[in-house]
Design an enzyme around this catalytic site. Structure first.
Site, PDB file in Angstrom:
ATOM      1  N   LYS A  97       0.860  -1.327  -0.032  1.00  0.00           N
ATOM      2  CA  LYS A  97      -0.083   0.199  -0.052  1.00  0.00           C
ATOM      3  C   LYS A  97       0.951   1.214   0.048  1.00  0.00           C
ATOM      4  O   LYS A  97       1.799   1.398   0.734  1.00  0.00           O
ATOM      5  CB  LYS A  97      -0.658  -0.005   1.282  1.00  0.00           C
ATOM      6  CG  LYS A  97      -2.115   0.797   1.205  1.00  0.00           C
ATOM      7  CD  LYS A  97      -3.147   0.289   2.335  1.00  0.00           C
ATOM      8  CE  LYS A  97      -4.299   1.036   2.331  1.00  0.00           C
ATOM      9  NZ  LYS A  97      -4.948   0.902   3.808  1.00  0.00           N
TER      10      LYS A  97
HETATM   11  C1  E4P Z   1      -8.065   2.325   3.642  1.00  0.00           C
HETATM   12  O1  E4P Z   1      -7.527   1.298   3.027  1.00  0.00           O
HETATM   13  C2  E4P Z   1      -8.054   2.832   4.820  1.00  0.00           C
HETATM   14  O2  E4P Z   1      -7.485   1.920   5.722  1.00  0.00           O
HETATM   15  C3  E4P Z   1      -9.334   3.168   5.475  1.00  0.00           C
HETATM   16  O3  E4P Z   1     -10.489   2.457   4.971  1.00  0.00           O
HETATM   17  C4  E4P Z   1      -9.302   4.174   6.194  1.00  0.00           C
HETATM   18  O4  E4P Z   1     -10.569   4.557   6.543  1.00  0.00           O
HETATM   19  P1  E4P Z   1     -10.901   5.489   7.720  1.00  0.00           P
HETATM   20  O5  E4P Z   1     -11.467   6.862   7.182  1.00  0.00           O
HETATM   21  O6  E4P Z   1     -11.936   4.915   8.425  1.00  0.00           O
HETATM   22  O7  E4P Z   1      -9.981   5.908   8.651  1.00  0.00           O
END
Ligand code: E4P
Length: 219
Positions: A87
């Site tokens: 990522k």
């Molecule tokens: C995506 O891969 C992120 O980990 C995640 O969806 C972030 O979400 P949040 O806005 O709930 O922190």
């Protein structure tokens, strides 16, 4: 539509896997910290533990923000397991790193995407997944789902292979609307997935069936 769970919590990952509908996991540095996972070795071991539970892709985020360091970190993560998806944040060095990983056959998830232009760049660089954060856009009174719609249109126009991974999903209505638009994947909390189960008429209907059965069996 693939269902990913957005957590580093092993119990929740097991619960979703046992339900039989899980296609993968996404994590991020905040989610790892929430589970108290710190230190390089513990972090790598935790990713391995997640890979042992789930049948599907597991996103593991790089911490570095410069190209050379991202490559080093991403290659080490990718070596942990074939399920690992590196990522990478949507920054200039991140786009270059995604291009590099795609030429090496390493899967990537371009994260922190908030505009269609960013999603176009991620696809051009060869990202496996692009992660538009719909909940965080909603939080600032912007329409997160409209972004998914825009990206769907652009990717379909050019038949990009990059999969739209709707991220920052907050509730089951987000999941349904992403499915209607045609997001390839959604990642959200276990509660949002389990909320899809719920309907008051299911509960009252089942209670009625069981009570009728009970009454009839006493006759
Ligand atoms: C995506 O891969 C992120 O980990 C995640 O969806 C972030 O979400 P949040 O806005 O709930 O922190």
């Amino acid at each position: 539509m693939k269902f990913f769970i957005d957590t580093a919590n092993l119990e929740q990952i097991k619960e979703a896997q046992d339900l039989g509908v899980l296609d993968g996991v996404t994590t991020n540095p905040s989610l790892m910290a929430k589970e108290g996972i710190t230190g390089e070795e513990n972090i790598l071991n935790h990713y391995k533990a997640i890979c042992d539970i789930v049948d599907g892709d597991v996103s593991a985020e790089v911490i570095s923000t410069n190209y050379e360091e991202m490559i080093k970190e991403g290659e080490a993560l990718a070596k942990l397991d074939d399920k690992i998806v590196v990522k990478v944040p949507m920054i200039k060095d991140g786009v270059k790193a995604i291009k590099y990983f795609s030429t090496k056959g390493i899967k990537t998830n371009c994260t922190l995407v908030f505009s269609a232009g960013q999603a176009l760049l991620a696809a051009k660089a060869g990202a496996t997944y692009v992660s538009p954060f719909i909940g965080r856009l909603d939080d600032i009174s912007t329409d997160g789902l409209a972004l998914i719609d825009e990206i769907r249109l652009i990717y379909d126009n050019y038949a990009f292979d990059t999969q739209i991974l709707a991220a920052s999903v907050r509730h089951s209505a987000h999941i349904l609307n992403c499915a209607k638009i045609g997001a390839d994947v959604m990642t959200g909390p276990l509660a949002a997935i389990l909320a899809l189960l719920k309907h008051p008429l299911t509960d009252s209907g089942l209670a009625q069936f069981l009570s009728d059965h009970e009454k009839a069996s006493k006759k």
